[in-house]
Scaffold this motif. Structure first.
Motif, PDB file in Angstrom:
ATOM      1  N   ARG A 153       0.020   3.720   5.843  1.00  0.00           N
ATOM      2  CA  ARG A 153      -0.672   2.413   4.884  1.00  0.00           C
ATOM      3  C   ARG A 153       0.450   1.122   5.425  1.00  0.00           C
ATOM      4  NH1 ARG A 153      -1.177   2.427  -0.795  1.00  0.00           N
ATOM      5  NH2 ARG A 153       0.123   1.444  -0.723  1.00  0.00           N
ATOM      6  N   SER A 191       4.965   0.490  -0.873  1.00  0.00           N
ATOM      7  CA  SER A 191       5.028   1.358  -0.911  1.00  0.00           C
ATOM      8  C   SER A 191       5.856   1.998  -2.398  1.00  0.00           C
ATOM      9  CB  SER A 191       5.334   2.209  -0.319  1.00  0.00           C
ATOM     10  OG  SER A 191       4.204   2.654   0.237  1.00  0.00           O
ATOM     11  N   GLU A 243      -0.295   0.180  -6.003  1.00  0.00           N
ATOM     12  CA  GLU A 243      -0.392   0.649  -5.030  1.00  0.00           C
ATOM     13  C   GLU A 243      -1.983   0.025  -4.375  1.00  0.00           C
ATOM     14  OE1 GLU A 243       0.183   5.344  -4.160  1.00  0.00           O
ATOM     15  OE2 GLU A 243      -1.678   4.743  -4.546  1.00  0.00           O
ATOM     16  N   ARG A 280      -1.615   0.081   8.660  1.00  0.00           N
ATOM     17  CA  ARG A 280      -2.865  -0.518   7.806  1.00  0.00           C
ATOM     18  C   ARG A 280      -2.071  -2.264   7.686  1.00  0.00           C
ATOM     19  NH1 ARG A 280      -5.357   1.757   2.819  1.00  0.00           N
ATOM     20  NH2 ARG A 280      -3.573   0.820   1.677  1.00  0.00           N
TER      21      ARG A 280
END
Ligand code: F6P
Length: 320
Positions: free
Chosen positions: A205, A189, A316, A208
């Motif tokens: 995120r 990120s 991203e 994940r």
């Protein structure tokens, strides 16, 4: 024009020496004298001005920092300070001034020109890359390479310990360093002031990634967004992941300039001399689409440089 003055001001940036060298050598080549002003506008007010010869800039092209020293002068922000600076230039017989630095330097030059009519040329040099009108500033490339080098090292230890690292980088209130270094460093990120972010989404995120087998994560945060320790603490609380913070600080500004910065600085420094000799009175040198050009100093300051949204989105996608 017989005598040119050159100074560096604001935060030092790798490549400033290459720019000074170019001003000195190009100036002398064109038949001028070049005088160096120490510690930026502060030294100008004090009259700390020395003649520079061809040899004064020998063995400097590869050195970070600035041989002329630099400062952020509060006194130059006052009318009285600028009057003294003008008197110093007059006493030294200097007829045109080249200022190498960032936004603060450009603002100082412009105000000085407006009040005195003195010819000034700005050469953009700041690791932040936040000057409008130019695609790149001197020092940015070296700084992002420094950051990526640090990220590579952090990654080794992060993987070994299966940790998450929040890496804080400079950039004042902009995210140019964070975005470029984050993209090049493969960050999970990138948090920058130009785009709002939600810490819960950042955490999701991360989780994940962990579910699909990632053993470590790097989050790059621009200093303009917040502090790395606070963000790391929040991530730890929300995810339970072992999260460490590191503030890279001033190591980003040091070291030998990259080839890109040396070439950019050399071309820009020489162009600044050409502009003065051609009669320009308040210009900024800039790089636009691979070409060295110039614009009005006021325009450079008025233009807000846009962050590359496509690069942000791509970072991203690639961290999926
Ligand atoms: O403008 C260059 C810069 O390095 C910024 O990225 C940073 O916010 C600031 O200077 C730090 O200033 P100082 O060196 O005075 O701590």
């Amino acid at each position: 024009m017989r005598r040119i003055g050159v100074l560096t001001s604001g935060g030092d940036a790798p490549g400033m020496n290459a720019a000074i060298r170019a001003v000195v050598r190009k100036g002398i080549y064109e038949g001028c004298e070049v005088w160096g002003i120490k510690r930026g506008f502060a030294g100008l007010i004090e009259g700390d001005i020395v003649p520079l010869e061809l040899g004064s800039v020998a063995d400097t092209i590869h050195r970070g920092g600035t041989i002329l020293l630099t400062a952020r002068s509060q006194e130059f922000m006052t009318e009285e300070g600028r009057r003294e600076a003008f008197a110093s230039l007059h006493r030294a017989g200097i007829e045109g001034l080249i200022g190498i630095g960032g936004e603060g330097t450009f603002k100082g030059l412009l105000t000085f020109h407006r009040e005195t009519g003195f010819p000034v040329i700005g050469v953009p040099a700041t690791i932040d890359n936040d000057i409008g009108g130019t695609d790149y500033t001197i020092g940015f490339d070296t700084a992002v390479n420094n950051v990526v080098d640090a990220i590579n090292k952090i990654r080794d230890t992060a993987t070994s310990h299966e940790r998450t690292f929040v890496v804080e980088v400079m950039g004042r209130n902009t995210g140019f360093i964070a975005l470029t270094a984050g993209l090049a460093g493969g960050a999970e990120s990138i948090l920058i002031p130009e785009f709002p972010f939600d810490i819960e989404t950042v955490c999701q995120r991360l989780m994940r990634g962990m579910r699909r087998g990632k053993r470590h994560s790097i989050i790059v945060v621009a200093e303009g967004v917040g502090s790395a320790p606070a963000i790391a603490q929040e991530i730890k609380q929300r995810t339970g992941l072992e999260t460490k913070a590191i503030i890279l600080g001033h190591i980003q500004r040091g070291g030998t300039p990259t080839v890109f910065d040396r070439v950019l600085a050399s071309i820009m420094g020489a162009r600044a001399v050409e502009l003065l000799l051609a009669g320009e009175r308040r210009a900024a040198v800039c790089l636009v689409g691979g070409e060295i050009k110039h614009c009005d100093l006021e325009e450079a300051l008025r233009t807000t440089k846009k962050i590359d949204e496509a690069a942000y989105k791509l970072a991203e996608i690639l961290a999926i």
